[in-house]
Design a protein around this motif. Structure first.
Motif, mmCIF file in Angstrom:
data_model
loop_
_atom_site.group_PDB
_atom_site.id
_atom_site.type_symbol
_atom_site.label_atom_id
_atom_site.label_comp_id
_atom_site.label_asym_id
_atom_site.label_seq_id
_atom_site.Cartn_x
_atom_site.Cartn_y
_atom_site.Cartn_z
ATOM 1 N N LEU A 263 80.317 25.826 18.184
ATOM 2 C CA LEU A 263 79.142 24.799 18.764
ATOM 3 C C LEU A 263 78.108 25.523 19.422
ATOM 4 O O LEU A 263 76.910 25.361 19.180
ATOM 5 C CB LEU A 263 79.918 23.737 19.495
ATOM 6 N N ARG A 264 78.376 26.458 20.325
ATOM 7 C CA ARG A 264 77.450 27.013 21.272
ATOM 8 C C ARG A 264 76.342 28.050 20.145
ATOM 9 O O ARG A 264 75.389 28.017 20.409
ATOM 10 C CB ARG A 264 78.104 27.991 22.179
ATOM 11 N N GLU A 265 77.448 28.741 19.187
ATOM 12 C CA GLU A 265 76.563 29.655 18.236
ATOM 13 C C GLU A 265 75.688 28.757 17.540
ATOM 14 O O GLU A 265 74.420 29.300 17.231
ATOM 15 C CB GLU A 265 77.634 30.553 17.645
ATOM 16 N N LEU A 266 76.141 27.920 16.997
ATOM 17 C CA LEU A 266 75.455 26.846 16.224
ATOM 18 C C LEU A 266 74.027 26.456 16.692
ATOM 19 O O LEU A 266 73.045 26.431 16.123
ATOM 20 C CB LEU A 266 76.228 25.710 15.510
ATOM 21 N N CYS A 267 74.265 26.208 17.865
ATOM 22 C CA CYS A 267 72.776 25.577 18.962
ATOM 23 C C CYS A 267 71.876 26.906 18.966
ATOM 24 O O CYS A 267 70.567 26.725 18.814
ATOM 25 C CB CYS A 267 73.417 25.035 20.130
ATOM 26 N N ARG A 268 72.461 27.977 19.080
ATOM 27 C CA ARG A 268 71.626 28.993 19.446
ATOM 28 C C ARG A 268 70.837 29.503 18.223
ATOM 29 O O ARG A 268 69.894 29.884 18.129
ATOM 30 C CB ARG A 268 72.602 30.167 20.052
ATOM 31 N N ARG A 269 71.698 29.427 16.966
ATOM 32 C CA ARG A 269 71.232 29.890 15.838
ATOM 33 C C ARG A 269 69.887 29.070 15.578
ATOM 34 O O ARG A 269 68.821 29.512 14.810
ATOM 35 C CB ARG A 269 72.162 29.823 14.574
ATOM 36 N N ASN A 270 70.026 27.637 15.886
ATOM 37 C CA ASN A 270 68.867 26.953 15.413
ATOM 38 C C ASN A 270 68.060 26.254 16.508
ATOM 39 O O ASN A 270 67.280 25.308 16.441
ATOM 40 C CB ASN A 270 69.634 25.467 14.864
ATOM 41 N N GLU A 271 68.009 27.224 17.473
ATOM 42 C CA GLU A 271 66.972 27.208 18.915
ATOM 43 C C GLU A 271 67.129 25.707 19.099
ATOM 44 O O GLU A 271 66.142 24.861 19.286
ATOM 45 C CB GLU A 271 65.778 27.354 18.207
ATOM 46 N N ILE A 272 68.349 25.110 19.521
ATOM 47 C CA ILE A 272 68.702 23.772 20.101
ATOM 48 C C ILE A 272 69.189 24.351 21.518
ATOM 49 O O ILE A 272 70.124 24.899 21.476
ATOM 50 C CB ILE A 272 69.775 22.923 19.259
ATOM 51 N N LEU A 273 68.534 23.659 22.446
ATOM 52 C CA LEU A 273 69.087 24.068 23.855
ATOM 53 C C LEU A 273 70.416 23.420 24.094
ATOM 54 O O LEU A 273 70.695 22.174 23.741
ATOM 55 C CB LEU A 273 67.872 23.455 24.962
ATOM 56 N N PHE A 274 71.347 24.133 24.772
ATOM 57 C CA PHE A 274 72.609 23.691 24.911
ATOM 58 C C PHE A 274 73.013 23.073 26.391
ATOM 59 O O PHE A 274 72.781 23.829 27.164
ATOM 60 C CB PHE A 274 73.681 24.854 24.631
ATOM 61 N N VAL A 275 73.145 22.063 26.396
ATOM 62 C CA VAL A 275 73.291 21.359 27.901
ATOM 63 C C VAL A 275 74.678 21.296 28.084
ATOM 64 O O VAL A 275 75.279 20.044 27.507
ATOM 65 C CB VAL A 275 72.551 20.029 28.105
ATOM 66 N N ALA A 276 75.301 21.705 29.118
ATOM 67 C CA ALA A 276 76.775 21.629 29.482
ATOM 68 C C ALA A 276 76.783 20.674 30.594
ATOM 69 O O ALA A 276 76.301 20.468 31.708
ATOM 70 C CB ALA A 276 77.332 22.813 30.058
ATOM 71 N N ASP A 277 77.306 19.426 30.238
ATOM 72 C CA ASP A 277 77.514 18.262 31.051
ATOM 73 C C ASP A 277 78.893 18.644 31.673
ATOM 74 O O ASP A 277 79.882 18.070 31.349
ATOM 75 C CB ASP A 277 77.533 17.062 30.560
ATOM 76 N N GLU A 278 78.615 19.054 33.126
ATOM 77 C CA GLU A 278 79.928 19.279 33.948
ATOM 78 C C GLU A 278 80.007 18.453 35.061
ATOM 79 O O GLU A 278 80.564 18.828 36.137
ATOM 80 C CB GLU A 278 79.638 20.740 34.302
ATOM 81 N N VAL A 279 79.891 17.199 34.749
ATOM 82 C CA VAL A 279 79.829 16.203 35.864
ATOM 83 C C VAL A 279 81.369 16.238 36.412
ATOM 84 O O VAL A 279 81.625 15.851 37.647
ATOM 85 C CB VAL A 279 79.294 15.073 35.538
#
Ligand SMILES: Cc1ncc(COP(=O)(O)O)c(C=O)c1O
Length: 474
Positions: A263-279
């Motif tokens: 999933l992380r790689e998919l976002c990176r490839r598509n220039e989509i910022l990856f927001v980790a919600d670590e609440v």
């Protein structure tokens, strides 16, 4: 004869004054006042007031004392947050000292307070290295709302204002503002408010339970579906994807092997910022300071709340990658922030909490000691006849339940078993959260071996009763 409404109001006011002034605990009066004046979050009010409000009176360590003076083991750490346990003098002293020094001053307009700066610097030592800047908020919802706005501002500054659509997943929980509810992927949160807003898209979350597929195969299918959604919408329109590394309120969904990396790689490839919600996952619940470290997520933004103060005082925070903070810093006036952004008392509480976590090696304790013990006990619960599946990681877990063959639950509709096990477990003396047809647990990190063993013995007794067709009396 006086106006009956006025008389009733006067008597309620008098009762209120007596209660506020008196030190004695009048449960019946409190329940009447609660029913008369208090709207609770996430509550069916008709059902609540029939049963009578529960009033927690005190707490120490992992133990709560309820309205009857009865002790309950807190298997949920409040709401996945009182990680260092209740009643810690370190936090009480830090908060009192800070209140004496300066109870409040804002961080607006180039001013701030000492604990706010010290906390930002301490956090920079703890979080993944590239997330060197933080902006504070007062909750997880506000931290995510902030992240949403920073993502929009960033893409606008980068000359790509069309990257506005935001992705999240089914079963996600990201908060309760209009925008953060729109990120949330739970129909019960969306439908009553006619949400999501336009521009929020949900892709499948990796909950394999009930699909007939293995978690890994289902995870692969989720990635393919996410890829198809990105292709259909056009990556140039998608600004960010919000991801809880382990989905909490949606039912403790642990990512299958390979899923988060893809999933992380998919976002990176598509220039989509990856927001980790670590609440929930931030500050040690999974046995690492952050889940982003565990799965090498290198997020572009990361949000936290809950465990940052162990729930003693509200505080949330949004971390941004250096490249984003640089763009925002050069972008002129940043017109965002709450009155209480960087509240000195909350920051002092967080500093004291981080000190306790570090000094007592509580994150390591979750990783090497109570986490494995908790998972071993959860695995044993899997063999209970009422349990269909268990899931967990570190000090968080859940058990999916099967309907009993007799009793009122046998004919109940879907999503009845979670609330039922919550009540039965409470009668037995332990708090677990009921979600759909599952029970969720996330005890404080200071939980002792004997408390853990007792928690699971009580949960097993509650499961035995449910399986025998019983429902709770209260
Ligand atoms: C993963 C996650 N994000 C955001 C939130 C919202 O946090 P808050 O209730 O502090 O607004 C929660 C709350 O449970 C959460 O679990």
């Amino acid at each position: 004869m006086g106006n009956p409404v006025r008389v009733a109001l006067a008597s309620a006011r008098k009762e209120c004054c007596i209660l506020v002034m008196s030190t004695s605990f009048d449960l019946a009066a409190l329940r009447r006042l609660d029913a008369a004046h208090h709207l609770h979050p996430f509550t069916d009010h008709a059902a609540l007031h029939k049963a009578g409000t529960h009033v927690i009176r005190s707490a120490k360590g992992c133990t709560l004392v309820d309205e009857t003076g009865r002790e309950l083991l807190d298997g949920l750490a409040g709401l996945w947050c009182t990680n260092i346990g209740y009643g810690r003098e370190e936090i009480l002293n830090a908060v009192a000292d800070q209140m004496r020094q300066v109870a409040f001053y804002p961080s607006f307009f180039n001013t701030t307070t000492e604990p706010t700066i010290r906390l930002a610097a301490r956090l920079a030592e703890l979080v993944p290295r590239e997330l060197g800047h933080v902006i504070f908020a007062n909750s997880g919802s506000e931290a995510n709302e902030t992240a949403l706005k920073l993502v929009r501002a960033y893409w606008k500054l980068r000359g790509k204002p069309e990257k506005r659509t935001v992705l999240s997943r089914n079963y996600a929980y990201h908060g309760v503002g209009l925008a953060t509810t729109s990120l949330t992927g739970l129909p019960s949160c969306l439908e009553p408010f006619d949400l999501p807003l336009p521009g929020f898209l949900h892709v499948p979350g990796p909950l394999a339970y009930g699909t007939g597929k293995s978690p890994v195969d289902y995870g692969k299918w989720c990635i393919e579906e996410t890829e198809r959604t990105i292709a259909r919408e056009g990556a140039h329109t998608i600004g960010a994807m919000f991801v809880e590394p382990v989905q909490g309120a949606g039912g403790v969904i642990v990512p299958p092997a390979g899923y988060l990396t893809q999933l992380r790689e998919l976002c990176r490839r598509n220039e989509i910022l990856f927001v980790a919600d670590e609440v929930i996952t931030g500050f040690g619940r999974l046995g690492a300071w952050f889940a982003s470290e565990l799965w090498s997520l290198a997020p572009d933004l990361m949000t936290v709340a809950k465990g940052i103060t162990s729930g003693y005082v509200p505080l949330g925070a949004t971390f941004v990658r250096d490249e984003i903070s640089e763009a925002l810093s050069k972008g002129g006036y940043l017109a965002h922030g709450f009155t209480y952004t960087g509240h000195p008392v909350a920051c002092a509480a967080a500093l004291a909490n981080l000190e306790v976590l570090t000094r007592e090696k509580l994150v390591e304790r979750v990783r090497d000691d109570v986490g494995p013990r908790f998972q071993a006990a959860l695995a044993k619960v899997a063999s209970h006849p009422a349990v269909a599946e268990v899931r967990g990681f570190g000090l968080i877990g859940a058990f999916e339940m099967k309907k009993p063959l007799k009793g009122p639950l046998a004919s109940a509709g879907p999503n009845a078993l979670g609330p039922a096990i919550h009540l039965l477990a409470r009668e037995e003396g332990v708090i677990v959260r009921g979600i759909r047809d599952l029970g969720a647990m996330s005890p404080p990190f200071v939980v002792t071996h004997s408390e853990l063993d007792r928690m699971f013995a009580l949960v097993t007794r509650a499961l035995d009763r449910m399986w025998a067709g019983e429902v709770a009396k209260s």
